[in-house]
Design a protein around this motif. Structure first.
Motif, short mmCIF file in Angstrom:
data_model
loop_
_atom_site.label_atom_id
_atom_site.label_comp_id
_atom_site.label_asym_id
_atom_site.label_seq_id
_atom_site.Cartn_x
_atom_site.Cartn_y
_atom_site.Cartn_z
N UNK A 1 53.84 25.27 -17.02
CA UNK A 1 53.81 25.27 -18.55
C UNK A 1 54.57 24.12 -19.00
N UNK A 2 54.64 22.89 -18.24
CA UNK A 2 55.52 21.81 -18.71
C UNK A 2 56.73 22.09 -19.13
N UNK A 3 57.50 22.98 -18.20
CA UNK A 3 58.81 23.48 -18.66
C UNK A 3 59.83 22.33 -18.68
N UNK A 4 59.58 21.60 -17.79
CA UNK A 4 60.90 20.45 -17.66
C UNK A 4 60.75 19.40 -18.98
N UNK A 5 59.74 19.34 -19.88
CA UNK A 5 59.80 18.66 -20.82
C UNK A 5 60.12 19.47 -22.35
N UNK A 6 60.25 20.76 -21.96
CA UNK A 6 60.41 21.56 -23.28
C UNK A 6 61.95 22.23 -23.61
N UNK A 7 62.18 22.42 -24.85
CA UNK A 7 63.31 23.07 -25.23
C UNK A 7 63.02 24.76 -25.16
N UNK A 8 63.71 25.31 -24.19
CA UNK A 8 63.53 26.68 -23.64
C UNK A 8 64.71 27.57 -24.04
N UNK A 9 64.66 28.65 -24.33
CA UNK A 9 65.62 29.74 -24.48
C UNK A 9 65.13 30.96 -23.68
N UNK A 10 65.72 31.66 -23.10
CA UNK A 10 65.64 32.69 -22.17
C UNK A 10 66.49 34.14 -22.97
N UNK A 11 65.97 34.98 -22.90
CA UNK A 11 66.42 36.51 -23.36
C UNK A 11 66.51 37.35 -22.33
N UNK A 12 67.97 37.50 -21.85
CA UNK A 12 67.94 38.26 -20.49
C UNK A 12 68.47 39.73 -20.63
N UNK A 13 68.59 40.41 -19.66
CA UNK A 13 68.74 41.93 -20.03
C UNK A 13 70.81 42.28 -20.10
N UNK A 14 71.23 41.11 -19.54
CA UNK A 14 72.71 41.36 -19.61
C UNK A 14 73.34 40.12 -19.56
N UNK A 15 74.71 40.02 -19.85
CA UNK A 15 75.41 38.85 -20.10
C UNK A 15 75.82 38.24 -18.51
N UNK A 16 75.93 39.19 -17.61
CA UNK A 16 76.00 38.47 -15.91
C UNK A 16 74.68 37.76 -15.70
N UNK A 17 73.53 38.58 -16.01
CA UNK A 17 72.15 37.96 -15.72
C UNK A 17 71.94 36.68 -16.41
N UNK A 18 72.36 36.46 -17.80
CA UNK A 18 72.03 35.21 -18.39
C UNK A 18 72.91 34.07 -17.92
N UNK A 19 74.25 34.26 -17.37
CA UNK A 19 74.99 33.32 -16.80
C UNK A 19 74.40 33.07 -15.67
N UNK A 20 73.95 33.82 -14.87
CA UNK A 20 73.47 33.56 -13.53
C UNK A 20 72.21 32.68 -13.79
N UNK A 21 71.34 32.78 -14.65
CA UNK A 21 70.07 32.19 -14.96
C UNK A 21 70.51 30.75 -15.17
N UNK A 22 71.32 30.53 -16.26
CA UNK A 22 71.59 29.26 -16.63
C UNK A 22 72.30 28.59 -15.43
N UNK A 23 73.04 29.14 -14.57
CA UNK A 23 73.65 28.28 -13.51
C UNK A 23 72.44 28.04 -12.36
N UNK A 24 71.46 28.68 -12.39
CA UNK A 24 70.18 28.69 -11.40
C UNK A 24 69.15 27.20 -11.95
N UNK A 25 69.05 27.37 -13.32
CA UNK A 25 68.59 26.15 -13.88
C UNK A 25 69.24 24.98 -13.88
N UNK A 26 70.49 25.24 -14.07
CA UNK A 26 71.44 23.99 -14.01
C UNK A 26 71.44 23.11 -12.88
#
Length: 856
Positions: A295-320
């Protein structure tokens, strides 16, 4: 100004501003003009509903529309209610551009500035005819807003937040205001049918369900305009929408649907347990999408809606960890930090943002891709979440938005998804392809736009959009039409209340005869209540015995039956000039028969002879009766009942009763309602109140009076007028001029308002100002207000004030606090001397601390 006058004035102003759009800072789009015109037509209809709402998708410019309405409401007071502080700031800046003046706001924020640093809104309701507030502040302060501001126009942004009890109660206080709501998702809908839910057909033909008490129509009645997301895209005002999915081997089975803050949705606790269990695998799946550049994600401005705060922080670390700038924004992120992160994402310094709920409303995003990783059955949550990627770039460049749904393979799209809400049932959609193409009627895009998210090296997978209408439950539940009846199996069904009017018999008579008849559950037309419906003809047959011949009351409510007169309750009350309650009190002691009224309904008539026998006092014409003024005159002497005496003399009943003597003559007489009560000779009562009535000055409701062209007030009235504590006021009343005046419960002393004000404030210009520490340095010594001294010595403010009030040795002065209000300040040295029991530290230690505080 009443509601009708506000409507008429506002309708004219809206019509004028549509005709003179040049006064606005931006040009209105055609559909925005139509919305304003629709509002003007609604306001011009004197029989129109008292509230209305506008339903427009995120990105279509609702803020511009209600800023235009506020500009048109010149000369009126306007209140704008928004859900969050972030939205309050954005809205204040837009409205300030349209009105060009200072605004007020009610929130925990300080002054609000525009992009140039100029203040556009300050806290409070005293600075402007336009006030903004958050939902929380409005629900809490509604009564105060009504009393102090009383807006003519109320605009409620994201009005779907206003369906809870506290919000409904708050809005109901403004009965004369014109109220208009705005929302992209006005109704709380889900794909799960439950008991009491009503079916709603979407623009694409899908059927969703929702509780009537969470519909905009229930609370805001009239829809002025409806422009959903598909309309916005097809007309070129929003970005064309592509769709894809991220597949996860997760089952959502066993997670119940409950009513939550976003309407019907998965139970939060159980959902989080399931998602937590599988989240590490889900994060890895998303990492691989980036590694393969799907989906050409590396070139896009992306935001993700997550089920909880811990999950949101873990996903940001994984992409980072992939070297992609990523961040997480949650409800606990400080406002300043959140603003920095969102601006960095807008400037493309951050490419990936994860969050939970806080990016739903009030985020003017440049994102191209939304990852909907939080499974939901709530249409409000889903559309508010994905709506952030639908805004077109401000520079006019091309954009195609992409929604990536979390496809739970063992749930077969049981959560809501973009195909469910925006696709057409039965339509084949390629994963990564266009779900809604742009139309040629708008400013950008067209049906020929291709998706930039289709696979580069392989044919896309094709998905057939499902139809959710087959999920409906309770197929046998009836829904009443406008006349209150429903049709099923070729028969007409009706609830008990409607049966009464159809058949002409009372509910009580019908209920006793319908036992054993077949019933069906059904919804009343006007609300969500479920009740039993009966076949009308079956009930008619059961009530056939009620059709027998019965005496019929005449036009006045009486009938002669078996050579005796009988009368309805109201008829007897009218004949003898008494209240119905007096007749009802004695009804059980009278004979009664069943009759029919003029509408053929069954009713009860009471024997007139029985009633006159047991209510001799009430029907006795020899008992004096009050005239139209409420008094009665007997032998030239004027008598009045107690309630009339209190009104005429301006004295409380208890005061009159306490002064009653045997010399006060009285009689028993009928008042205007026919009640037999005590009447007293007015002149006799005046005599026993002679000393009280001799005081000619009578205080008004604010305990004030004009004497010699000056305002005089009681001590109680002064405390409210001057916003001054009564205990602090006493010392300023000693030398003030005094007079005697009368209240309803006695005689009080009144004081000259201007003299008291002068004693308190003196020369209000020549006073020091506290800069925030609570202490000032004036006339070579330090002074502090009671709360500051309390903090200094470590005791409660009330104890400090009590100690000061008990002593005459603690000097005081008047000074301005940090917001400019005059208040009492007390000598710190004097307080240390008069309160040794409260002072724990040494005198010098306290003075050194005061010096430090005052200097800071």
């Amino acid at each position: 100004m009443n509601h009708a006058e506000i409507r008429s004035l506002l309708a004219g102003h809206l019509t004028d501003i549509v005709a003179n759009q040049g006064v606005l800072p931006v040009a209105l789009r055609p559909y925005q003009v139509e919305t304003i015109e629709s509002a003007a037509r609604w306001l011009s209809d004197s029989n129109g509903t008292r509230r209305a709402y506008v339903s427009e998708a995120t990105g279509l410019g609702k803020t511009i529309e209600f800023a235009t309405m506020i500009r048109a409401a010149s000369g009126l007071r306007s209140l704008v209610v928004v859900p969050t502080k972030t939205l309050l700031v954005q809205t204040a800046r837009v409205i300030a551009r349209f009105t060009g003046g200072m605004l007020g706001h009610l929130s925990s924020l300080a002054n609000i500035t525009d992009s140039d640093g100029e203040t556009v809104a300050v806290r409070g309701m005293d600075h402007s005819a336009i006030v903004l507030t958050t939902d929380a502040s409005f629900n809490k302060l509604a009564h105060q807003i009504k009393q102090s501001f009383d807006p003519h126009l109320i605009l409620r942004d994201e009005c779907h937040w206003g369906y809870i009890d506290s919000a409904i109660s708050a809005l109901n206080q403004f009965d004369e205001s014109v109220i208009i709501g705005f929302s992209a998702t006005p109704d709380y809908l889900t794909n799960k049918a439950k008991g009491g839910y009503l079916p709603v057909t979407l623009e694409n033909g899908q059927i969703l369900y929702g509780p009537r008490d969470r519909f905009a129509e229930t609370h805001f009645q009239t829809c002025l305009a409806r422009h959903p997301l598909r309309w916005g895209i097809e007309n070129g005002w929003l970005a064309p929408l592509a769709w894809g999915m991220i597949e996860f081997d997760v089952s959502l089975k066993g997670i119940p649907i409950v009513n939550g803050p976003d309407g019907p949705d998965y139970e939060q606790g159980k959902l989080q347990q399931v998602m937590r269990k599988h989240w590490s695998v889900m994060c890895e799946t998303i990492r691989r999408l980036y590694e393969r550049d799907e989906y050409s994600l590396n070139e896009r401005q992306v935001y993700a809606v997550c089920p909880n705060v811990d999950e949101a922080e873990e996903l940001a670390q994984a992409i980072g960890s992939l070297g992609i700038p990523a961040a997480c924004v949650t409800g606990s992120t400080p406002d300043a930090e959140r603003d920095i992160l969102l601006q960095a994402h807008k400037d493309k310094e951050i490419r990936f943002l994860s969050s939970v709920m806080v990016l739903r409303e009030g985020w003017d995003s440049v994102a191209e891709v939304c990852m909907m990783l939080r499974p939901t059955a709530s249409r409000v949550l889903y559309e508010q979440s994905i709506g952030r990627c639908e805004r077109l770039p401000e520079d006019g460049s091309h954009k195609v938005a992409l929604v990536l749904d979390a496809h739970f393979q063992r749930a077969t799209f049981s959560p809501l998804s973009a195909p469910t809400l925006f696709g057409k049932p039965g339509e084949e959609i390629p994963v990564g392809g266009m779900l809604i193409g742009g139309g040629d009627g708008g400013v950008r895009g067209g049906d020929g736009v291709e998706s930039p998210y289709l696979p580069k090296d392989a044919a896309p997978r094709i998905v057939v959009i499902e139809m959710y209408g087959d999920l409906a439950s309770e197929k046998d539940v009836l829904y009443a039409s406008h006349d209150g009846t429903a049709q099923s199996e070729g028969k007409i069904w009706a609830p008990m209340k409607r049966l009464s009017s159809i058949l002409g018999f009372s509910n009580k008579a019908i209920i006793s005869r319908v036992q054993g008849l077949p019933t069906k559950k059904g919804h009343l037309h006007h609300n969500l209540m479920i009740c039993d419906f009966y076949v009308v003809e079956d009930v008619r047959e059961r009530c056939r015995d009620l059709s027998e011949e019965l005496p019929i009351l005449d036009l006045h409510g009486f009938v002669v039956y078996n050579d005796e007169e009988w009368g309805a309750i109201n008829a007897i009350a009218a004949r003898y000039h008494i209240s119905s309650s007096r007749v009802i009190e004695r009804r059980d002691s009278c004979r009664a028969i069943t009759v029919r009224d003029r509408s053929k309904r069954q009713s009860i008539a009471v024997s007139v002879s029985d009633f006159t026998r047991i209510a001799v006092e009430l029907v006795d014409d020899t008992i004096p009766r009050a005239n139209k003024n409420g008094c009665c005159v007997v032998n030239g002497v004027r008598y009045a009942p107690m309630f009339l005496l209190t009104q005429e003399l301006g004295v409380r009943p208890t005061t009159i009763i306490n002064r009653m003597t045997p010399e006060v003559r009285s009689i028993r007489a009928k008042d205007r309602r026919g009640h037999v009560v005590d009447f007293f000779v007015v002149d006799d009562v005046r005599l026993v109140l002679k000393d009280l009535l001799a005081v000619k000055h009578v205080l008004d409701d604010e305990q004030s009076i004009i004497i010699r062209n000056e305002v005089w007030m009681s001590a109680h009235g002064l405390t409210k007028k001057l916003n001054f504590a009564k205990s602090s006021l006493k010392r300023y009343l000693v030398n003030a001029p005094q007079e005697q005046a009368r209240l309803s419960n006695g005689i009080v002393t009144v004081y000259n308002l201007e003299e008291v004000r002068k004693n308190i404030f003196g020369d209000a210009e020549d006073v020091p100002t506290n800069q925030g520490s609570g202490f000032i340095f004036w006339r070579n010594e330090y002074w502090g207000h009671a709360s500051a001294i309390g903090k200094l010595v470590g005791c409660a403010t009330q104890k400090v004030q009590l100690q000061i009030n008990r002593s005459t040795k603690c000097r005081s002065c008047r000074a301005r606090n940090k917001i400019g209000q005059l208040t009492d300040y007390y000598s710190v040295k004097d307080f240390i001397e008069i309160a040794p029991n409260l002072v724990k530290d040494s005198r010098q230690t306290l003075l050194d601390r005061v010096v430090s505080l005052a200097d800071s």
